[in-house]
Motif scaffolding. Structure first.
Motif, PDB file in Angstrom:
ATOM      1  N   SER A 525      53.582   4.230  17.628  1.00 26.05           N
ATOM      2  CA  SER A 525      53.630   2.950  18.351  1.00 26.05           C
ATOM      3  C   SER A 525      52.290   2.651  19.016  1.00 26.05           C
ATOM      4  CB  SER A 525      54.753   2.974  19.391  1.00 26.05           C
ATOM      5  OG  SER A 525      54.485   3.916  20.416  1.00 26.05           O
ATOM      6  N   GLN A 528      50.002   1.355  16.253  1.00 25.32           N
ATOM      7  CA  GLN A 528      50.303  -0.037  15.898  1.00 25.32           C
ATOM      8  C   GLN A 528      49.873  -0.992  17.012  1.00 25.32           C
ATOM      9  OE1 GLN A 528      54.279  -0.797  14.442  1.00 25.32           O
ATOM     10  NE2 GLN A 528      54.399   1.162  13.361  1.00 25.32           N
ATOM     11  N   THR A 592      60.319   7.903  24.450  1.00 27.14           N
ATOM     12  CA  THR A 592      60.712   7.604  23.061  1.00 27.14           C
ATOM     13  C   THR A 592      61.688   8.628  22.511  1.00 27.14           C
ATOM     14  OG1 THR A 592      58.739   8.785  22.297  1.00 27.14           O
ATOM     15  CG2 THR A 592      58.565   6.388  22.538  1.00 27.14           C
ATOM     16  N   ASP A 638      62.179   3.307  16.588  1.00 32.24           N
ATOM     17  CA  ASP A 638      61.555   2.069  16.114  1.00 32.24           C
ATOM     18  C   ASP A 638      60.170   1.934  16.745  1.00 32.24           C
ATOM     19  OD1 ASP A 638      60.823  -0.556  15.471  1.00 32.24           O
ATOM     20  OD2 ASP A 638      62.914  -1.228  15.455  1.00 32.24           O
ATOM     21  N   ALA A 639      59.140   2.380  16.001  1.00 36.86           N
ATOM     22  CA  ALA A 639      57.770   2.327  16.524  1.00 36.86           C
ATOM     23  C   ALA A 639      57.273   0.897  16.646  1.00 36.86           C
ATOM     24  CB  ALA A 639      56.841   3.137  15.615  1.00 36.86           C
ATOM     25  N   GLN A 641      58.984  -2.002  17.399  1.00 37.32           N
ATOM     26  CA  GLN A 641      59.453  -2.658  18.615  1.00 37.32           C
ATOM     27  C   GLN A 641      58.861  -2.012  19.869  1.00 37.32           C
ATOM     28  OE1 GLN A 641      63.286  -4.189  19.345  1.00 37.32           O
ATOM     29  NE2 GLN A 641      64.006  -3.994  17.233  1.00 37.32           N
ATOM     30  N   THR A 642      58.653  -0.710  19.819  1.00 37.51           N
ATOM     31  CA  THR A 642      58.016  -0.034  20.954  1.00 37.51           C
ATOM     32  C   THR A 642      56.604  -0.562  21.165  1.00 37.51           C
ATOM     33  OG1 THR A 642      59.310   1.965  20.478  1.00 37.51           O
ATOM     34  CG2 THR A 642      57.400   2.204  21.920  1.00 37.51           C
ATOM     35  N   ALA A 643      55.848  -0.733  20.069  1.00 32.80           N
ATOM     36  CA  ALA A 643      54.485  -1.262  20.167  1.00 32.80           C
ATOM     37  C   ALA A 643      54.478  -2.676  20.731  1.00 32.80           C
ATOM     38  CB  ALA A 643      53.819  -1.229  18.795  1.00 32.80           C
TER      39      ALA A 643
END
Length: 729
Positions: A525, A528, A592, A638-639, A641-643
Motif C-alpha cells: 500500500s 502504491q 493492516t 486490500d492494498a 483501498q489502504t493506499a
C-alpha cells in the motif's frame, strides 16, 4: 415481560388477629429503626456471610434479606398507611440498583442484564432464591408505587432470569447455583420449584410456570432421583480418591488456606499467580498484563510463571519453567509434539511453585488453551479458583485463516518438513481440541476482551459449550497519562531525537513481524501510495516500521524489491517507551492485520495518542472502534483501498486532527482504569462491605445522630439482632 400488578391481593394482607397484627407491625418498625445507611438515600440490613462462601468477611448484603424486608415494609404500609414504611422500602430498593462493589446486591450480566445476589460478594454465586425474593419484593413495591427506573430494573432482571434459567437445569435435576454448579439436594430442589411457581403466579409468567412444572416432574421420577444420587456419589467418591493426591502434592494445603483467610481478613493484597507463555516480552499481552498490575497495585500482589523469561524483567517476581536449557527448545505451545511438553513442564512448574511459595487467592492464566488447560488441572486439584484471560487462542481451532498460515509455513520449508507437515498439523489440531475441551470444562471463569454483539459469545457458548454465566466481556485499559498530546514544538524536538525530519509526514506501524499482521500488505500500500503522489510530496514521507519476528528477513527483501529503502525506517523491536514515543510524533497510524480476535492493543494506544488511523477490518471489532469518524476502516488484504485511504488523510490535516481527538475521547470514556479494575474484582474476589459501611459511619459521626426529615435513627456498627436460638431475625 409480564407487567407487575396494580394492587396487593387481599390474601397477602390476611392479618385479622390483633396479636398477629401488633407483632407484624413491631417487626416492621424494627426494620425501619435498624437499617444501616450506605448513603443518605440507601439503607440495608447486612447479614453474616456463611463460611461455605469461602470468604472471611463478617458482613455482606443479601438480595433475599433485602427482598423479605421490603415485602414486610410494603405490607405494613398497606396495612396502616404510615409513610415511613414506604420511604424505608424505597431506600432499601436502591440496593437493587447498585452494583455489589458499591454496596448493592446487583451483578451486571450479558446483554444489559443484571442478577440479584443472595450473597453480595464476588465471585457472585447466582442463586435462584435470592433472585426470586428480590423480584417478588420489586413486584410488591410496584403494585403500590409507579417508578419508571424500578420498572426498567424489573424488566432487566426478568429478562436475565429467563436467560439463565436453563443453566440451572441439568435435564434431570437442578443446580444450587451457577458458581460451583453443584446439584441441589431434595429440599433445595423443592424450594426452587416452589419459589418459581410463586413468581410465575405473581407475574403471570408462562415461561417460569413451564420450567417450574418440568422441575417438579424431576422430583416425581424415580430415574431422575436415582441419577442425582449416583452423580452425587460419584462426586463424593472422586473427592475421596483425590484427597491423598492433594495431601501428597500440597502437604501444607490446610495451613496455607488458613493463612490466606487471615490475609483476606486483614485486607492485605491478594497473592495472584499469572501463568503466561513468555514475560516480559514486547507485544499486546505484556501491555494488558502491565495495565492489570497498575490498576490492582493496592489490592493484588502479582507473581508470574512463564516458560520464556524475556529481557529486562525489571525486578518483577517471575518464576520460569523448570526446564533444562538444552530441552527448552523442545518446549513450545505452537507445534506438535512440543505443545504436550509445554503442558507437562507447566504442570510440574506450577505444582512446584505452589509447594514452595504457598497458596494463591486465585490464578490468572493468559491464554485459553495451552496455559489454561494445565493451570486449571492443577488449580482444581489444589482448590484454587482459575480466571482465564483469553486473547483469541480458543478461536484458533475454528479459524480457517490461521490453519492456512500454518500450512503455508510448512510449505516454505525443506522436503522433510513438507512430507511430515500434514501429519504434524493433524496431531496439533487434535491436541488443540483436547486442551480446549479441558480448559472450557475446568476453568471457573473467562475474561474475554471486546464488546457484546461481536459474535464471540456465540463461539464460546454455543460451539465450545461455555455457560454464559462464566463469560465476562471487558475492555482493555489505556492510561491516557502515558499517551500525551504534544504541541508542535515538543513534537518537533522528539522527532529530531529519533532522527526523523520535523516537516515529514510520518506514517507508523508497530507490530510483530508475523503473517497475520499483514506487513506485506502495508508495504504494498505504501508503494502504491508513493506511485500516486506528486514527486515533491514523496520526499516528505517517512514510513516507520517497528517490530521484529519470524518474517524479518522476508520483509527486508520486500522493502528492497519495492524500492522503499529511502522511505522505510526499520526501528527494530519497540519497547513500551518506544511505542509511546512513536505514537506521539506520528501523523498516521497504519494497521493492516489479516486475522485477529477482540481488540488490538496497539490500535487502542494509537487512538489514545490522538493519531489519525487507517486500519483493516480484522479483527472485526475495529469497525466499531473506529466508527463515527474515529478512523478509516478498509477491507483486510486490500492494498489498493489502504493506499487511497492514506492519500486522503495525508491531504487533509484538519480531518486527521479531528479524527485523533474523537478517538482519544472515546478511549477516555470506555477504556478507563476504573472500568478494568471493577471487571477484575467481579470475576475474582471482592468482599468489602464492611469498608463501605465504616467509611459511611465515619462521615455520619460528624452529623447528627438522627435524620430530622424522616426520623430514621442512624445505627452505627450494628447488624441484625439474633433471636433466642442465635438465628438472624
Amino acid at each position: 415481560m409480564p407487567e407487575p400488578g396494580k394492587s396487593l391481593s387481599s390474601d397477602l394482607m390476611n392479618l385479622t388477629d390483633e396479636q398477629q397484627r401488633t407483632s407484624f407491625l413491631a417487626q416492621a418498625r424494627w426494620l425501619v429503626a435498624h437499617g444501616q445507611r450506605i448513603t443518605n438515600d440507601v439503607i440495608c440490613w447486612p447479614v453474616s456471610l456463611p463460611v461455605t462462601c469461602g470468604s472471611p468477611t463478617k458482613q455482606c448484603l443479601s438480595a433475599l434479606v433485602q427482598g423479605q424486608a421490603i415485602s414486610v415494609l410494603v405490607r405494613a404500609f398497606a396495612l396502616i398507611g404510615e409513610s415511613d414504611f414506604l420511604d424505608c422500602a424505597r431506600r432499601a430498593l436502591r440496593t437493587f440498583e447498585r452494583d455489589v462493589l458499591d454496596g448493592g446486591v446487583s451483578t451486571p450480566m450479558p446483554g444489559n442484564g443484571l442478577y440479584f445476589e443472595e450473597f453480595g460478594v464476588y465471585p457472585a454465586s447466582h442463586t435462584l432464591e435470592g433472585m426470586i425474593f428480590a423480584m417478588l419484593a420489586l413486584d410488591d413495591y410496584l403494585k403500590l408505587q409507579d417508578d419508571a427506573s424500578l420498572l426498567s430494573l424489573f424488566a432487566r432482571a426478568h429478562d436475565s432470569l429467563h436467560s439463565f434459567l436453563p443453566e440451572f437445569d441439568t435435564g434431570y435435576w437442578t443446580r444450587v447455583n451457577l458458581l460451583n454448579r453443584h446439584l441441589a439436594n431434595s429440599y433445595q430442589h423443592k424450594q426452587q420449584v416452589y419459589l418459581l411457581e410463586l413468581l410465575a403466579q405473581a407475574l403471570h409468567c408462562e415461561m417460569c410456570g413451564t420450567v417450574a412444572a418440568r422441575w417438579r416432574r424431576y422430583s416425581q421420577r424415580v430415574a431422575a432421583r436415582t441419577r442425582r444420587h449416583i452423580m452425587h456419589g460419584v462426586s463424593s467418591f472422586a473427592g475421596i480418591c483425590l484427597r491423598p493426591l492433594q495431601q501428597l502434592l500440597f502437604s501444607h494445603h490446610s495451613a496455607l488456606q488458613l493463612r490466606d483467610a487471615s490475609m483476606l481478613a486483614k485486607q492485605e493484597p491478594l497473592r495472584v499467580c499469572v501463568p503466561i507463555t513468555a514475560f516480559p516480552v514486547a507485544g499486546g499481552m505484556r501491555t494488558v498484563v502491565s495495565s492489570i498490575a497498575d490498576v490492582t497495585r493496592e489490592i493484588w500482589h502479582m507473581e508470574y510463571l512463564a516458560h520464556h523469561v524475556g529481557p529486562n524483567p525489571e525486578q518483577l517476581p517471575i518464576h520460569g519453567f523448570s526446564v533444562p536449557v538444552k530441552a527448552s527448545r523442545l518446549v513450545a505451545p505452537w507445534q506438535f509434539p512440543a505443545v504436550w511438553l509445554y503442558a507437562l513442564a507447566g504442570t510440574c512448574s506450577l505444582v512446584r511453585l505452589l509447594r514452595r511459595n504457598g497458596q494463591y487467592a486465585f490464578i490468572l492464566p493468559q491464554d485459553g488453551v495451552y496455559t489454561a488447560a494445565y493451570t486449571a488441572c492443577v488449580a482444581r486439584l489444589a482448590g484454587i479458583r482459575v480466571v482465564c484471560m483469553d486473547y483469541g487462542n480458543l478461536t484458533l481451532l475454528h479459524n480457517p485463516t490461521y490453519k492456512n498460515e500454518r500450512r503455508e509455513a510448512f510449505a516454505g520449508r525443506n522436503w522433510f518438513y513438507r512430507a511430515i507437515g500434514p501429519a504434524l498439523l493433524k496431531c496439533y489440531w487434535l491436541s488443540l481440541a483436547f486442551f480446549t475441551r479441558v480448559s472450557t470444562h475446568l476453568v471457573d471463569h473467562f475474561l474475554i476482551s471486546g464488546m457484546e454483539g461481536d459474535g464471540i459469545e456465540d463461539l464460546y457458548c454455543d460451539r465450545l459449550g461455555v455457560p454464559r454465566s462464566r463469560v465476562t466481556r471487558y475492555a482493555y485499559m489505556v492510561d491516557l497519562k502515558r499517551h500525551p498530546m504534544l504541541d508542535a514544538r515538543e513534537k518537533a524536538r522528539r522527532r529530531l531525537e529519533c532522527s526523523i525530519p520535523t516537516d515529514a509526514q510520518m506514517i507508523t506501524m508497530i507490530c510483530r513481524f508475523a503473517p497475520e499482521k499483514g506487513v506485506d500488505i502495508a508495504l504494498e500500500s505504501i508503494s502504491q501510495m508513493l506511485a500516486a503522489l506528486e514527486p515533491e510530496r514523496r520526499g516528505h514521507l517517512v514510513f516507520v516500521l517497528a517490530g521484529n519476528g519470524p518474517l524479518q528477513e522476508h520483509i527486508e527483501k520486500q522493502i528492497d524489491a519495492l524500492g522503499l529503502r529511502d522511505v522505510c525506517k526499520l526501528w527494530g523491536e519497540a519497547t513500551p517507551e518506544d511505542v509511546v514515543t512513536l505514537l506521539s510524533i506520528c501523523d498516521i497510524f497504519l494497521h493492516t492485520s489479516t486475522r485477529g480476535a477482540y481488540y488490538s492493543m496497539t490500535l487502542l494506544e494509537a487512538m489514545a495518542s490522538g493519531c489519525a488511523i487507517v486500519a483493516s477490518n480484522e479483527p472485526p471489532l475495529n469497525t466499531q472502534l473506529l466508527a463515527d469518524g474515529r478512523g478509516v476502516v478498509v477491507p483486510a488484504g486490500d492494498a489498493g483501498q489502504t493506499a487511497r485511504a492514506l492519500i486522503s488523510l495525508l491531504g487533509d490535516a484538519d480531518r486527521g486532527r479531528q479524527m485523533g481527538a474523537s478517538a482519544r475521547n472515546y478511549v477516555a470514556c470506555y477504556h478507563s482504569p476504573n472500568a478494568l479494575r471493577q471487571v477484575l474484582q467481579r470475576a475474582t474476589h471482592w468482599s468489602e462491605l464492611g469498608v463501605i459501611l465504616r467509611s459511611e459511619n465515619t462521615l455520619e459521626n460528624m452529623l447528627e445522630e438522627t435524620d430530622i426529615e424522616t426520623g430514621f435513627e442512624v445505627v452505627s456498627k450494628r447488624g441484625l439482632k439474633n433471636d433466642s436460638n442465635g438465628n438472624d431475625i
